[in-house]
Design an enzyme around this catalytic site. Sequence first.
Site, mmCIF file in Angstrom:
data_model
loop_
_atom_site.group_PDB
_atom_site.id
_atom_site.type_symbol
_atom_site.label_atom_id
_atom_site.label_comp_id
_atom_site.label_asym_id
_atom_site.label_seq_id
_atom_site.Cartn_x
_atom_site.Cartn_y
_atom_site.Cartn_z
ATOM 1 N N MET A 162 6.104 7.143 13.971
ATOM 2 C CA MET A 162 7.365 7.758 14.294
ATOM 3 C C MET A 162 8.172 6.956 15.129
ATOM 4 S SD MET A 162 9.262 10.452 13.510
ATOM 5 C CE MET A 162 8.336 11.877 13.327
ATOM 6 N N GLY A 163 8.379 5.436 14.548
ATOM 7 C CA GLY A 163 9.692 4.708 14.965
ATOM 8 C C GLY A 163 10.858 4.995 14.414
ATOM 9 N N ARG A 164 11.601 4.011 14.646
ATOM 10 C CA ARG A 164 13.045 4.148 14.073
ATOM 11 C C ARG A 164 12.941 4.665 12.656
ATOM 12 N NH1 ARG A 164 13.526 -0.978 16.531
ATOM 13 N NH2 ARG A 164 15.049 -1.016 18.341
ATOM 14 N N ILE A 165 12.295 3.992 11.665
ATOM 15 C CA ILE A 165 12.424 4.354 10.081
ATOM 16 C C ILE A 165 11.623 5.693 10.101
ATOM 17 C CG2 ILE A 165 11.875 3.512 7.828
ATOM 18 C CD1 ILE A 165 11.956 0.860 8.766
ATOM 19 N N THR A 194 6.556 2.222 2.437
ATOM 20 C CA THR A 194 7.770 1.345 2.584
ATOM 21 C C THR A 194 7.605 0.224 3.743
ATOM 22 O OG1 THR A 194 8.837 3.073 3.773
ATOM 23 C CG2 THR A 194 9.158 2.901 1.490
ATOM 24 N N ARG A 231 4.283 -2.062 5.079
ATOM 25 C CA ARG A 231 3.727 -3.433 4.631
ATOM 26 C C ARG A 231 2.530 -3.057 3.944
ATOM 27 N NH1 ARG A 231 7.796 -5.418 5.665
ATOM 28 N NH2 ARG A 231 8.074 -7.274 7.159
ATOM 29 N N GLU A 265 2.577 -10.222 -3.169
ATOM 30 C CA GLU A 265 3.620 -9.933 -3.367
ATOM 31 C C GLU A 265 4.148 -11.411 -4.037
ATOM 32 O OE1 GLU A 265 6.502 -8.081 -0.840
ATOM 33 O OE2 GLU A 265 5.387 -6.386 -0.500
ATOM 34 N N HIS A 294 9.837 -4.091 -3.630
ATOM 35 C CA HIS A 294 10.145 -4.332 -2.021
ATOM 36 C C HIS A 294 11.628 -4.363 -1.850
ATOM 37 C CE1 HIS A 294 8.295 -6.279 1.867
ATOM 38 N NE2 HIS A 294 9.431 -5.662 1.997
#
Length: 322
Positions: free
Chosen positions: A152-155, A233, A235, A264, A283
């Site tokens: 539960m960080g910024r994103i 979304t 890594r 990737e 990505h």
Amino acid sequence: MRVLVTRDIPEEALKIVAENAEMELWREARPIPREVLIEQVADKVGLLCMLTDRIDDAVLEAGKHLRVVSQMAVGYDNIDVAACTKHGVPVGNTPGVLTETTADTAFALILATARRMHESEQFLRAGEWKMWDPMLLLGQDVHHATIGIVGMGRIGYEVARRAYGFQMRILYTGNRPNEEAERNFEAQRVDLPTLLRESDFVSVHTPLNAQTHHLLGAEHFAQMKRTAILINTARGAVVDQKALYTALKEGVIGGAGLDVFEREPLPMDDPLLTLSNLVLVPHIGSASIKTRTQMAVLAAKNLVAGIQGKPLLHEVPAPIQP
């Protein structure tokens, strides 16, 4: 002062660089080859790089004049920050500006996977739609479902905001409580097994490091609902991709939506491409015109500050020494 920019980026950012330094730009669509990077960094005082560029001791030894490494990304798992610290080179990144756009992508994958949008489009384009059928391509409801946010960080917080609008029950894991998410979105902090067991959707939003590499693998998919959908979304290597393939193929979980991969670009012979119960995108989490421009401009400003010996607008903290 000479600097190297390892990919063509929005003109607004290139202008900032060119006004403050002599710029060398790698304009090809492919990533700059490692041997070229090492060769070209030799006489540079600044490096503006991408997540496709591995920045380690070899690069830093070649770039003896470097004053700054500025990454056009929020993540920096491709950069040996400890080596940069050892060489006295600060590392900049671009947090904040891509938060909401990446959250939009995560939620788009939730909706597309739950409602089988990719399968439905392929079905239509193949000419298989002959009539309306009450049992055709039934998917999962998103509204009022339970979402588990891993990190539960910024994103993760912005994904929770979007989930709250869909009246979802919100669970999350994190090293510490996010009181704002709990207050604003009624989010509940739980341990990972509880999150996996109770969530209809599991959305991954952790950085990639030694602790989070293959954070989710076969034993974790076995704990999830058979109808559950995994969204990544963050890594690619946070998820054990081979184990995910097996879980999807054998029906251990219901589906997945992936924007990132362990390798990737994704090889065209990757077995994930044989499955229909997942949505794959290349990505593009932050790929809006506005956001990529903001990222590039922030990376350019970090670069300029570094070569001028000023504090970076956003600097990656040096690792704590044991």
